[in-house]
Design a protein around this motif. Sequence first.
Motif, short mmCIF file in Angstrom:
data_model
loop_
_atom_site.label_atom_id
_atom_site.label_comp_id
_atom_site.label_asym_id
_atom_site.label_seq_id
_atom_site.Cartn_x
_atom_site.Cartn_y
_atom_site.Cartn_z
N ALA A 95 0.82 -1.20 0.00
CA ALA A 95 0.00 0.00 0.00
C ALA A 95 0.86 1.26 0.00
O ALA A 95 0.56 2.24 -0.69
CB ALA A 95 -0.92 -0.01 1.22
N LYS A 96 1.95 1.23 0.76
CA LYS A 96 2.83 2.40 0.80
C LYS A 96 3.53 2.63 -0.54
O LYS A 96 3.68 3.78 -0.97
CB LYS A 96 3.86 2.22 1.91
CG LYS A 96 3.28 2.29 3.31
CD LYS A 96 4.36 2.08 4.35
CE LYS A 96 3.77 2.11 5.76
NZ LYS A 96 4.79 1.85 6.79
N ARG A 97 3.94 1.55 -1.19
CA ARG A 97 4.56 1.72 -2.51
C ARG A 97 3.60 2.35 -3.49
O ARG A 97 3.96 3.23 -4.27
CB ARG A 97 5.04 0.36 -3.04
CG ARG A 97 6.34 -0.13 -2.41
CD ARG A 97 6.93 -1.28 -3.20
NE ARG A 97 6.05 -2.44 -3.20
CZ ARG A 97 6.11 -3.43 -2.30
NH1 ARG A 97 7.00 -3.36 -1.32
NH2 ARG A 97 5.30 -4.45 -2.36
N GLU A 98 2.35 1.90 -3.46
CA GLU A 98 1.36 2.47 -4.37
C GLU A 98 1.12 3.95 -4.05
O GLU A 98 1.02 4.79 -4.95
CB GLU A 98 0.05 1.70 -4.28
CG GLU A 98 -0.94 2.13 -5.37
CD GLU A 98 -2.38 1.95 -4.95
OE1 GLU A 98 -3.25 2.21 -5.78
OE2 GLU A 98 -2.63 1.58 -3.80
N MET A 99 1.02 4.28 -2.76
CA MET A 99 0.82 5.66 -2.37
C MET A 99 1.99 6.53 -2.82
O MET A 99 1.79 7.65 -3.32
CB MET A 99 0.65 5.77 -0.86
CG MET A 99 -0.68 5.26 -0.32
SD MET A 99 -2.07 6.27 -0.86
CE MET A 99 -1.69 7.83 -0.10
N ARG A 100 3.21 6.04 -2.69
CA ARG A 100 4.38 6.82 -3.09
C ARG A 100 4.39 7.04 -4.60
O ARG A 100 4.73 8.12 -5.08
CB ARG A 100 5.66 6.12 -2.64
CG ARG A 100 5.83 6.09 -1.12
CD ARG A 100 7.19 5.55 -0.72
NE ARG A 100 7.30 5.46 0.74
CZ ARG A 100 7.32 4.33 1.43
NH1 ARG A 100 7.24 3.16 0.79
NH2 ARG A 100 7.43 4.33 2.74
N ARG A 101 4.01 6.00 -5.37
CA ARG A 101 3.94 6.18 -6.82
C ARG A 101 2.90 7.23 -7.18
O ARG A 101 3.13 8.08 -8.05
CB ARG A 101 3.61 4.84 -7.50
CG ARG A 101 4.77 3.85 -7.54
CD ARG A 101 4.48 2.72 -8.50
NE ARG A 101 3.37 1.89 -8.04
CZ ARG A 101 3.50 0.78 -7.31
NH1 ARG A 101 4.72 0.38 -6.97
NH2 ARG A 101 2.45 0.08 -6.96
#
Length: 304
Positions: free
Chosen positions: A23-29
Amino acid sequence: MTALGELTRPWQAMSYGFLDPSAKREMRRAMLKAVAVPGCQIPYASREVPMARGWGTGGLQVTLTLVNPGSVVKVIDQGADDSVNAVSIRQFVQKVAGARGTWDTQEATILQSRHRIPEEKLREDQILVLQVPNPEPLRPVQPNMSLARQMHADADYGRLWLVLYEQVVRSGRIMQGASYPALVNGRHVMTPSPIPRWDLPKLDMARHLTLLSAGREKRIFAVPPFTRVQPLAFDDIPFRVEDHASLVCHRSGVAGFFMNEIPQPDGSARHELSDSHFGIKAIRRSEGEAVEIGETWYRNGAVT
């Protein structure tokens, strides 16, 4: 040969910062895309967090993605640090991330807000996270979101101008209050959260990064540092903020800032600084304490 158990991590009851790494990777992208195209709404898969939709889940997900053990987190709700929603979010972030909470704008590295931007100017090393209930400025004029997306792609904002024109014709002035539409970087029109018009000039060429997230609508957009944010206004009818220059806070005696109106039993009204901790610092300074108050966006009711 490597055993399968060596490739996995020990089971943990909760990921750091509550959100899982995916979820954090998606938010950062999504954040990087939003910064690359200022004002453009970027979709993301809004995750479940332990609070109801519409109470700041979008802003909370951004904060949980950005936070680290060295962060100092400030959370305000309509200018107040001690409201139920602000206290609950701040304590939750502290618990799941080990970050330190604060009421002081100058100390914070991450500021999450609902409805207000602090009166003290933010620095380059600070990030402002705004909770957004409705990220689509075209919704009042085009309820079909597919057509609204096409209008954004074509930069077709004529209907928004028509709404402002009708307000001028009917009322003699633009009546739009909170969520005033603004053109970002000369390209995309955004609705800057339900902040008052008073706060909109604070986003123009600001030194800090602003991230605006709507968890219920699953959209995120951004205003990078030193980016033009221009409220929609006619050449002969300039944009005006609320006329609070002459109002005086009955607690701190400070004037020239955004005030809350407090009705009194006799029909009169008192006024109180909306930025609660800014008022607290003003009171402490008047009592002789050595309190540091940062540079403010406004002076005597006018943008500095």
